[in-house]
Motif scaffolding. Structure first.
Motif, mmCIF file in Angstrom:
data_model
loop_
_atom_site.group_PDB
_atom_site.id
_atom_site.type_symbol
_atom_site.label_atom_id
_atom_site.label_comp_id
_atom_site.label_asym_id
_atom_site.label_seq_id
_atom_site.Cartn_x
_atom_site.Cartn_y
_atom_site.Cartn_z
ATOM 1 N N GLY A 56 -14.909 98.622 11.699
ATOM 2 C CA GLY A 56 -16.248 98.507 11.126
ATOM 3 C C GLY A 56 -16.302 97.529 9.973
ATOM 4 O O GLY A 56 -17.244 96.728 9.860
ATOM 5 N N LEU A 57 -15.290 97.573 9.108
ATOM 6 C CA LEU A 57 -15.244 96.654 7.971
ATOM 7 C C LEU A 57 -15.153 95.203 8.445
ATOM 8 O O LEU A 57 -15.775 94.305 7.872
ATOM 9 C CB LEU A 57 -14.052 96.995 7.078
ATOM 10 C CG LEU A 57 -14.121 98.361 6.382
ATOM 11 C CD1 LEU A 57 -12.760 98.735 5.790
ATOM 12 C CD2 LEU A 57 -15.181 98.357 5.287
ATOM 13 N N ALA A 58 -14.381 94.990 9.502
ATOM 14 C CA ALA A 58 -14.239 93.632 10.041
ATOM 15 C C ALA A 58 -15.537 93.148 10.676
ATOM 16 O O ALA A 58 -15.989 92.025 10.410
ATOM 17 C CB ALA A 58 -13.110 93.608 11.077
ATOM 18 N N LEU A 59 -16.149 93.998 11.495
ATOM 19 C CA LEU A 59 -17.349 93.580 12.208
ATOM 20 C C LEU A 59 -18.521 93.333 11.265
ATOM 21 O O LEU A 59 -19.322 92.414 11.489
ATOM 22 C CB LEU A 59 -17.737 94.631 13.250
ATOM 23 C CG LEU A 59 -16.779 94.832 14.420
ATOM 24 C CD1 LEU A 59 -17.308 95.917 15.353
ATOM 25 C CD2 LEU A 59 -16.560 93.532 15.183
ATOM 26 N N LYS A 60 -18.649 94.149 10.223
ATOM 27 C CA LYS A 60 -19.770 93.983 9.296
ATOM 28 C C LYS A 60 -19.777 92.599 8.666
ATOM 29 O O LYS A 60 -20.840 92.057 8.348
ATOM 30 C CB LYS A 60 -19.700 95.029 8.182
ATOM 31 C CG LYS A 60 -20.168 96.404 8.584
ATOM 32 C CD LYS A 60 -20.401 97.314 7.394
ATOM 33 C CE LYS A 60 -19.166 97.574 6.598
ATOM 34 N NZ LYS A 60 -19.370 98.603 5.550
ATOM 35 N N ALA A 73 -8.932 93.353 6.583
ATOM 36 C CA ALA A 73 -9.639 94.553 7.030
ATOM 37 C C ALA A 73 -8.663 95.689 7.301
ATOM 38 O O ALA A 73 -8.945 96.855 7.007
ATOM 39 C CB ALA A 73 -10.472 94.246 8.278
ATOM 40 N N ALA A 74 -7.504 95.366 7.866
ATOM 41 C CA ALA A 74 -6.485 96.387 8.112
ATOM 42 C C ALA A 74 -5.989 96.982 6.803
ATOM 43 O O ALA A 74 -5.805 98.206 6.688
ATOM 44 C CB ALA A 74 -5.324 95.789 8.904
ATOM 45 N N ASP A 75 -5.764 96.129 5.816
ATOM 46 C CA ASP A 75 -5.330 96.630 4.509
ATOM 47 C C ASP A 75 -6.365 97.568 3.902
ATOM 48 O O ASP A 75 -6.024 98.601 3.322
ATOM 49 C CB ASP A 75 -5.066 95.468 3.555
ATOM 50 C CG ASP A 75 -3.668 94.879 3.718
ATOM 51 O OD1 ASP A 75 -2.812 95.562 4.319
ATOM 52 O OD2 ASP A 75 -3.433 93.758 3.247
ATOM 53 N N SER A 126 -15.913 102.399 6.142
ATOM 54 C CA SER A 126 -17.139 101.682 6.492
ATOM 55 C C SER A 126 -18.292 102.658 6.312
ATOM 56 O O SER A 126 -18.423 103.626 7.074
ATOM 57 C CB SER A 126 -17.080 101.199 7.950
ATOM 58 O OG SER A 126 -18.286 100.569 8.311
ATOM 59 N N VAL A 127 -19.097 102.423 5.278
ATOM 60 C CA VAL A 127 -20.188 103.357 4.965
ATOM 61 C C VAL A 127 -21.122 103.516 6.155
ATOM 62 O O VAL A 127 -21.576 104.612 6.478
ATOM 63 C CB VAL A 127 -20.948 102.882 3.708
ATOM 64 C CG1 VAL A 127 -22.144 103.782 3.439
ATOM 65 C CG2 VAL A 127 -20.009 102.869 2.509
ATOM 66 N N ILE A 128 -21.411 102.401 6.814
ATOM 67 C CA ILE A 128 -22.163 102.462 8.069
ATOM 68 C C ILE A 128 -21.140 102.719 9.173
ATOM 69 O O ILE A 128 -20.210 101.938 9.350
ATOM 70 C CB ILE A 128 -22.914 101.146 8.350
ATOM 71 C CG1 ILE A 128 -23.820 100.774 7.183
ATOM 72 C CG2 ILE A 128 -23.704 101.253 9.654
ATOM 73 C CD1 ILE A 128 -24.874 101.815 6.853
ATOM 74 N N PRO A 129 -21.266 103.818 9.916
ATOM 75 C CA PRO A 129 -20.280 104.124 10.958
ATOM 76 C C PRO A 129 -20.067 102.943 11.902
ATOM 77 O O PRO A 129 -21.009 102.214 12.238
ATOM 78 C CB PRO A 129 -20.909 105.320 11.685
ATOM 79 C CG PRO A 129 -21.768 105.973 10.656
ATOM 80 C CD PRO A 129 -22.327 104.853 9.837
ATOM 81 N N THR A 130 -18.843 102.777 12.323
ATOM 82 C CA THR A 130 -18.490 101.597 13.109
ATOM 83 C C THR A 130 -19.302 101.481 14.391
ATOM 84 O O THR A 130 -19.692 100.380 14.792
ATOM 85 C CB THR A 130 -16.985 101.606 13.419
ATOM 86 O OG1 THR A 130 -16.263 101.650 12.184
ATOM 87 C CG2 THR A 130 -16.573 100.360 14.182
#
Length: 297
Positions: free
Chosen positions: A199-203, A235-237, A245-249
């Motif tokens: 999710g962090l990566a996609l955002k 993002a992995a770190d 990810s506050v917004i679910p993936t």
């Protein structure tokens, strides 16, 4: 498959004490009717193709068929060996390896589409550099590919992985998410942490357009692969550190679908907008047309 969303995937893994890779291997064997050993062996052969592409990309004096690109993977690798990269040694190698594989693709070499040819450098860049960093054997990385495949399966079935459909967010963005989630698992993180890394990566790739100069998977695609590999490590770190990810993936994947659907056609692999339509982009397109009059460009 028993899962359609990353939430479902994570829940099954938790309930059955499985990693994402283990679950995906079992599901793929069931889906194909082949033994787990046969399915694993096929994936192992794909990983060898990835490693060969990294090696060939670094050792060969490559030039794409258009002449637009070539040799940047080697340049980055040589720089990383002689200097101290600002991003660090591991990320510097990941960047070099991703560039090298993408250049193999542009020069008509053999690659594995992960999830597409245009984003083929990111997972090999992350995986091979990580293998060198930690001394992992090939089998561990092959299990990681099953984790990446499960993530890509969910994205493909709920959004896009094609630049022509959803822009570069769908190709490079998906590859970054797949690599980030798999790396979390490879380093011992939980399925939940892996899903947050996705999710962090996609955002942070939402809205990325697909604007290939002259319609070729060279500019700006190859450089995006190199930078995408570094983004996947970051993002992995974050995922391993417990950043969520506050917004679910799964909702982020839904936003990718929304954004891609609303993206103008000019920004979806048509070469009618973005960098392709800059003065230099148009000039290069005309030069390539003139050099290859039989081209379909």
């Amino acid at each position: 498959m028993r899962f359609r969303t990353l939430k479902e995937l994570s829940a099954i893994c938790a309930e059955e004490s499985l990693t994402i890779g283990e679950l995906m291997l079992a599901e793929q064997a069931k889906e194909s009717g082949e033994s787990p050993e046969a399915v694993f062996g096929q994936m192992a052969s794909y990983y060898q193709v990835m490693k060969d592409a990294v090696r060939k990309g670094l050792e060969s004096k490559l030039s794409s068929r258009s002449g637009l690109v070539g040799g940047d993977g080697r340049k980055m690798s040589e720089y990383a060996a002689l200097e101290e990269p600002s991003v660090g040694d591991w990320a510097g190698k990941a960047m070099a390896y991703a560039l090298a594989v993408s250049e193999i693709n542009a020069s008509m070499g053999r690659i594995v589409a992960t999830p597409t040819a245009g984003s083929c450098g990111i997972i090999p860049g992350v995986f091979v550099s990580s293998q060198e960093r930690f001394g992992w054997n090939d089998d561990r990385l092959v299990r990681g590919l099953f984790a990446a495949g499960a993530i890509g399966y969910v994205i493909a079935n709920n959004s896009f992985i094609s630049g022509a459909e959803g822009g570069c967010q769908a190709e490079v963005g998906s590859a970054i998410g797949m690599a980030a989630g798999a790396l979390v698992e490879l380093r011992g993180g939980s399925p939940e942490q892996a899903v947050h890394a996705v999710g962090l990566a996609l955002k942070n790739t939402l809205g990325l357009i697909c604007d290939p100069v002259a319609g070729l998977v060279e500019v700006p695609c190859i450089v995006r692969n190199g930078l995408g590999a570094v983004n996947a490590l970051a993002a992995a770190d974050m995922g391993l550190a417990g950043v969520r990810s506050v917004i679910p993936t799964d909702e982020v994947i839904g936003v990718m679908l929304e954004v891609g659907s609303r993206m103008p056609g000019e920004h979806r692999e048509t070469a009618l907008g973005g960098l392709a339509q800059t003065p230099t982009g148009r000039k290069l397109t005309e030069q390539i047309k003139a050099a290859r009059p039989s081209s379909s460009l």
